[in-house]
Design an enzyme around this catalytic site. Structure first.
Site, PDB file in Angstrom:
ATOM      1  N   CYS A   1      -6.159   9.411   8.224  1.00 21.61           N
ATOM      2  CA  CYS A   1      -7.412   9.016   6.666  1.00 21.61           C
ATOM      3  C   CYS A   1      -7.959  10.479   6.725  1.00 21.61           C
ATOM      4  O   CYS A   1      -8.167  11.546   5.413  1.00 21.61           O
ATOM      5  CB  CYS A   1      -7.357   7.991   7.132  1.00 21.61           C
ATOM      6  SG  CYS A   1      -6.771   6.778   6.496  1.00 21.61           S
TER       7      CYS A   1
ATOM      8  N   ARG B   1      -0.723   3.329   3.274  1.00 19.24           N
ATOM      9  CA  ARG B   1      -0.657   4.046   2.495  1.00 19.24           C
ATOM     10  C   ARG B   1      -0.141   4.269   2.188  1.00 19.24           C
ATOM     11  O   ARG B   1       1.904   4.595   1.710  1.00 19.24           O
ATOM     12  CB  ARG B   1      -0.291   5.592   3.880  1.00 19.24           C
ATOM     13  CG  ARG B   1      -1.061   5.125   4.834  1.00 19.24           C
ATOM     14  CD  ARG B   1      -0.972   6.418   5.947  1.00 19.24           C
ATOM     15  NE  ARG B   1      -1.627   6.632   6.975  1.00 19.24           N
ATOM     16  CZ  ARG B   1      -2.891   6.819   7.580  1.00 19.24           C
ATOM     17  NH1 ARG B   1      -3.730   6.809   5.910  1.00 19.24           N
ATOM     18  NH2 ARG B   1      -3.744   6.557   8.908  1.00 19.24           N
TER      19      ARG B   1
END
Length: 224
Positions: free
Chosen positions: A50, A132
């Site tokens: 991330c 995601r």
């Protein structure tokens, strides 16, 4: 996931919500009327994949703004965790990026209300982290593209940008884009809707258009 939620599909209105973010409160998608939006989720703050994604997105903000496109992130972490993480990112250097400041909104979603509305919580991956997900939303507030990545795989941001450019091209010129299309490449004209149109296309002498078969015709584009 609660049976009260249904993941929005391409062509659906983007589910509306009001949320607290690192840039203040937003009303989505109303606050972004007239703009394209990339709404994307990440599993958690202070996680490695991330972090690389946020550095990349932040470094590309000007490129997306040039396409009338705004970025909005989301995870199920708290606002204070978001702030601490984004401040920490500014001290990192990776892949040629250093001192990156994330100025787009990052949504606090501890209740998972937004994540559930967009189908970002997928129990076989995690019941406490969003996958995601990427939702491309157009200026009218409609979902135009959806991408999903597992927790372990970082996103391809050049492809996300390419999707925006391709959608804008299709809307502007009433065309489609072929496999691996890049700006400046030839585009596909709409499929012939009648035998007469198909015959005309195959026999056309238009120097700016060519057909491989009646259903697969291209329009030549000037290279960017």
């Amino acid at each position: 996931m609660s049976k009260n939620y249904r993941m929005p599909l391409i062509g659906d209105p983007a589910p509306a919500f009001t949320a607290t973010t690192t840039q203040g409160e937003i009303n989505f998608p109303a606050d972004y009327e007239g703009k394209w939006v990339i709404l994307f989720s990440h599993p958690a703050d202070f996680t490695p994949v991330c972090t690389t994604e946020f550095m990349t997105f932040a470094s590309m903000m000007d490129e997306f703004k040039a396409l009338n496109t705004e970025l909005v992130g989301i995870s199920v972490d708290s606002l204070y965790a978001h702030i601490a993480w984004l401040r920490a990112i500014q001290n990192l250097e990776w892949n040629g990026m250093k001192g990156v400041e994330v100025t787009f909104p990052l949504i606090e979603d501890i209740t998972m209300n937004v994540a559930k509305k967009y189908g970002m919580i997928q129990p076989e991956q995690s019941t406490t982290q969003a996958v995601r997900a990427v939702f491309v939303i157009d200026p009218a507030g409609k979902v135009r593209a959806i991408l999903y990545y597992p927790l372990t795989t970082g996103r391809n941001f050049d492809e996300i940008k390419r999707i925006i450019v391709a959608l804008q091209k299709a809307d502007k010129d009433a065309c489609a884009t072929p496999a691996n299309w890049q700006p400046g490449d030839d585009v596909i004209v709409p499929t012939a809707g009648s035998c007469g149109v198909a015959k005309e296309r195959m026999e056309s002498t238009d120097a700016n258009q060519y057909c491989l078969d009646w259903y697969l015709c291209f329009r030549k584009e000037k290279k960017a």
